[in-house]
Design a protein around this motif. Sequence first.
Motif, PDB file in Angstrom:
ATOM      1  N   ILE A 102       0.934  -1.246  -0.063  1.00  0.00           N
ATOM      2  CA  ILE A 102      -0.109  -0.007  -0.121  1.00  0.00           C
ATOM      3  C   ILE A 102       0.895   1.160  -0.006  1.00  0.00           C
ATOM      4  CG2 ILE A 102      -1.690   1.167   1.253  1.00  0.00           C
ATOM      5  CD1 ILE A 102      -2.682  -1.468   2.578  1.00  0.00           C
ATOM      6  N   HIS A 103       0.778   1.777  -0.953  1.00  0.00           N
ATOM      7  CA  HIS A 103       1.474   3.258  -1.038  1.00  0.00           C
ATOM      8  C   HIS A 103       0.648   4.244  -0.716  1.00  0.00           C
ATOM      9  CE1 HIS A 103       4.718   2.278  -4.094  1.00  0.00           C
ATOM     10  NE2 HIS A 103       3.842   1.245  -4.172  1.00  0.00           N
ATOM     11  N   GLN A 104       1.223   5.202   0.358  1.00  0.00           N
ATOM     12  CA  GLN A 104       0.410   6.095   1.127  1.00  0.00           C
ATOM     13  C   GLN A 104       1.112   7.555   1.069  1.00  0.00           C
ATOM     14  OE1 GLN A 104      -0.585   3.723   5.100  1.00  0.00           O
ATOM     15  NE2 GLN A 104       1.373   3.393   4.164  1.00  0.00           N
ATOM     16  N   SER A 105       0.117   8.600   0.774  1.00  0.00           N
ATOM     17  CA  SER A 105       0.673   9.875   0.987  1.00  0.00           C
ATOM     18  C   SER A 105      -0.510  10.741   1.861  1.00  0.00           C
ATOM     19  CB  SER A 105       1.073  10.712  -0.281  1.00  0.00           C
ATOM     20  OG  SER A 105       0.109  10.716  -1.009  1.00  0.00           O
ATOM     21  N   VAL A 106      -0.362  11.889   2.154  1.00  0.00           N
ATOM     22  CA  VAL A 106      -1.433  12.920   2.639  1.00  0.00           C
ATOM     23  C   VAL A 106      -1.234  13.932   2.016  1.00  0.00           C
ATOM     24  CG1 VAL A 106      -2.525  13.797   4.752  1.00  0.00           C
ATOM     25  CG2 VAL A 106      -1.290  11.376   4.831  1.00  0.00           C
ATOM     26  N   VAL A 107      -2.463  14.591   1.562  1.00  0.00           N
ATOM     27  CA  VAL A 107      -2.512  15.966   0.989  1.00  0.00           C
ATOM     28  C   VAL A 107      -3.290  16.821   1.780  1.00  0.00           C
ATOM     29  CG1 VAL A 107      -1.912  15.063  -1.333  1.00  0.00           C
ATOM     30  CG2 VAL A 107      -4.479  15.471  -0.336  1.00  0.00           C
ATOM     31  N   ASP A 108      -3.055  18.143   1.827  1.00  0.00           N
ATOM     32  CA  ASP A 108      -3.971  19.369   2.425  1.00  0.00           C
ATOM     33  C   ASP A 108      -5.153  19.061   1.812  1.00  0.00           C
ATOM     34  OD1 ASP A 108      -4.968  22.046   2.480  1.00  0.00           O
ATOM     35  OD2 ASP A 108      -3.707  22.131   4.028  1.00  0.00           O
ATOM     36  N   ALA A 109      -6.229  19.332   2.511  1.00  0.00           N
ATOM     37  CA  ALA A 109      -7.621  18.816   1.840  1.00  0.00           C
ATOM     38  C   ALA A 109      -7.892  20.103   1.031  1.00  0.00           C
ATOM     39  CB  ALA A 109      -8.925  18.668   2.820  1.00  0.00           C
ATOM     40  N   LYS A 110      -7.604  21.423   1.305  1.00  0.00           N
ATOM     41  CA  LYS A 110      -7.917  22.410   0.743  1.00  0.00           C
ATOM     42  C   LYS A 110      -7.106  22.611  -0.547  1.00  0.00           C
ATOM     43  CE  LYS A 110      -9.981  24.996   4.531  1.00  0.00           C
ATOM     44  NZ  LYS A 110      -9.711  26.346   5.410  1.00  0.00           N
ATOM     45  N   THR A 111      -5.652  22.647  -0.553  1.00  0.00           N
ATOM     46  CA  THR A 111      -4.824  22.939  -1.224  1.00  0.00           C
ATOM     47  C   THR A 111      -4.444  21.747  -2.356  1.00  0.00           C
ATOM     48  OG1 THR A 111      -2.878  22.518  -0.211  1.00  0.00           O
ATOM     49  CG2 THR A 111      -3.661  24.849  -0.052  1.00  0.00           C
ATOM     50  N   GLY A 112      -4.676  20.476  -1.760  1.00  0.00           N
ATOM     51  CA  GLY A 112      -4.199  19.469  -2.597  1.00  0.00           C
ATOM     52  C   GLY A 112      -2.678  19.195  -2.674  1.00  0.00           C
ATOM     53  N   LYS A 113      -2.012  20.050  -2.031  1.00  0.00           N
ATOM     54  CA  LYS A 113      -0.419  19.765  -1.918  1.00  0.00           C
ATOM     55  C   LYS A 113      -0.247  18.587  -0.741  1.00  0.00           C
ATOM     56  CE  LYS A 113       0.826  24.444  -3.354  1.00  0.00           C
ATOM     57  NZ  LYS A 113       1.482  25.606  -3.194  1.00  0.00           N
ATOM     58  N   ASN A 114       0.886  17.827  -1.041  1.00  0.00           N
ATOM     59  CA  ASN A 114       1.411  16.712  -0.298  1.00  0.00           C
ATOM     60  C   ASN A 114       2.193  17.329   0.923  1.00  0.00           C
ATOM     61  OD1 ASN A 114       2.562  14.519   0.470  1.00  0.00           O
ATOM     62  ND2 ASN A 114       3.328  13.974  -1.162  1.00  0.00           N
ATOM     63  N   ILE A 115       1.476  17.039   2.161  1.00  0.00           N
ATOM     64  CA  ILE A 115       2.024  17.726   3.482  1.00  0.00           C
ATOM     65  C   ILE A 115       3.246  16.720   3.902  1.00  0.00           C
ATOM     66  CG2 ILE A 115      -0.247  18.330   4.068  1.00  0.00           C
ATOM     67  CD1 ILE A 115      -0.221  15.754   6.202  1.00  0.00           C
ATOM     68  N   PHE A 116       3.668  15.723   3.138  1.00  0.00           N
ATOM     69  CA  PHE A 116       4.903  15.124   3.358  1.00  0.00           C
ATOM     70  C   PHE A 116       6.176  15.919   2.864  1.00  0.00           C
ATOM     71  CE2 PHE A 116       3.139  10.537   3.378  1.00  0.00           C
ATOM     72  CZ  PHE A 116       2.479  10.804   4.751  1.00  0.00           C
ATOM     73  N   SER A 117       5.887  16.928   2.099  1.00  0.00           N
ATOM     74  CA  SER A 117       6.815  17.687   1.486  1.00  0.00           C
ATOM     75  C   SER A 117       6.757  19.249   2.013  1.00  0.00           C
ATOM     76  CB  SER A 117       6.943  17.754   0.113  1.00  0.00           C
ATOM     77  OG  SER A 117       7.211  16.323  -0.319  1.00  0.00           O
ATOM     78  N   LEU A 118       7.871  19.857   2.036  1.00  0.00           N
ATOM     79  CA  LEU A 118       7.845  21.236   2.357  1.00  0.00           C
ATOM     80  C   LEU A 118       7.961  22.045   1.049  1.00  0.00           C
ATOM     81  CD1 LEU A 118      10.540  21.302   5.483  1.00  0.00           C
ATOM     82  CD2 LEU A 118       7.909  21.483   5.714  1.00  0.00           C
TER      83      LEU A 118
END
Length: 460
Positions: A271-287
């Motif tokens: 299972i590949h997993q990432s998490v995005v900001d629900a409003k912006t769609g940007k990956n919160i795993f990256s600055l």
Amino acid sequence: MPQPSFDQPKGVANWKEAALWLRARGIEDIECITPDFAGVPRGKMMPTSKFTGNTSLALPSALYRHTISGEYPDETANFRYEPRDSDLKLMPDLSTLSAVPWETDPTAQVICDVVGADGKEAPYTPRNVLKRVLSLYTERGWKPIVAPEIEFYLVAKNEDPDYPLYPPKGRSGRSIVGGQGYSIAGINEFDELIDDIYHFSEGQGLEIDTLIHEEGPAQLEINLRHGDPIALADQVFLFKRTIREAAMKHGIYATFMAKPMQGQPGSAMHIHQSVVDAKTGKNIFSLPNGDASPEFFHFIGGMQKYVPAGLVMMAPYVNSYRRLTPDMAAPVNTAWGYDNRTTAFRVPVSDAAARRVENRLPSSDANPYLALAASLAAGWLGMVNKVEPTAPTEDTANEGLIELPRGLLEAVALLEDAPDLADVLGAEFIGLYAGVKRAEFETFMQVISPWEREFLLLNV
């Protein structure tokens, strides 16, 4: 006002559109299905006219209290039957409405949620357990994105369970052997079957990203495109059924057992997993500068800390633990690393927008809703509690010391003794699930294996 199109293979917005969608396809029957703890489709079949006539669909609550072999465990302090065995109601999710392309008569299917008599969601059913976890992400303004990879074996028909499984014969007339990893010739051995898998999938609106031949003989892997966890769990749920039906059409079996053949690799559901900001769609795993964020490391830390207690939801049977052994290309610990396939939690090479964590522990026999729920729960707990991970592993990590539960009972005990997971997944679910798993272990213990006859019969 534009009229809705009914050309799409899957999903409608409301009951009016459902009636038009079914009529346009000449659908005669519809299967209302929902996954039980094992991920087996349960439900009811009815004429289309009854389905669209506001019919109440009910199933007994005991459906979520029986084992894979059909036994009903004895009650304990945490495993209880509903005193009246009251009905649970099926609530069709019309976004999942699709055809059943292998049926000879025009048939459709729809995945249902499960509610109690009071109209509230039954908290212990697999789809609702996953929804509960996702609601916690929503409260934080987060949205998980997942992409499962499902391995499975094709095997010759086996009518006597006392005999081992063998690979089927392909188009060459010979049984395929091992060493066919990523082999196009290995896939071509089953061209017609794979064509049916693609056709059946297309008819249901299921999207296959890639298909490969894995290391085991007649072992294949299907990768799905990333997306919403509920939608992807639904796809895995339907894919398993689809692949089995396609194989049966060609006179062979498809099995998602974790370890169907002795001495061969097991089958995983990575299972590949990432998490995005629900409003912006940007990956919160990256600055913003592209570096890994604290949330990324805390997610990994949560996986390391909490996944062992949730492992029984990713490795749910006695057979599952035959896969999680050293030197068999399966993880046996909670190590993580960059592009390191020997770890439990691998970080694939990617750009910042696609930074993700691959959980390599789940086996393909797992209920996809529960495997995703446990994995995402661990990551959520890690981010909320700011759990720091170990240093990444650069060397081989799947040899030597085993850091995970070695068997089903040990795994069940860890889940029962995990208050943080109980808060996230629900104490009622854990009590019922653990009770079912303990009963399945006791059923397994009633079977005398060939190993026991081989080495104990005349030697002890």
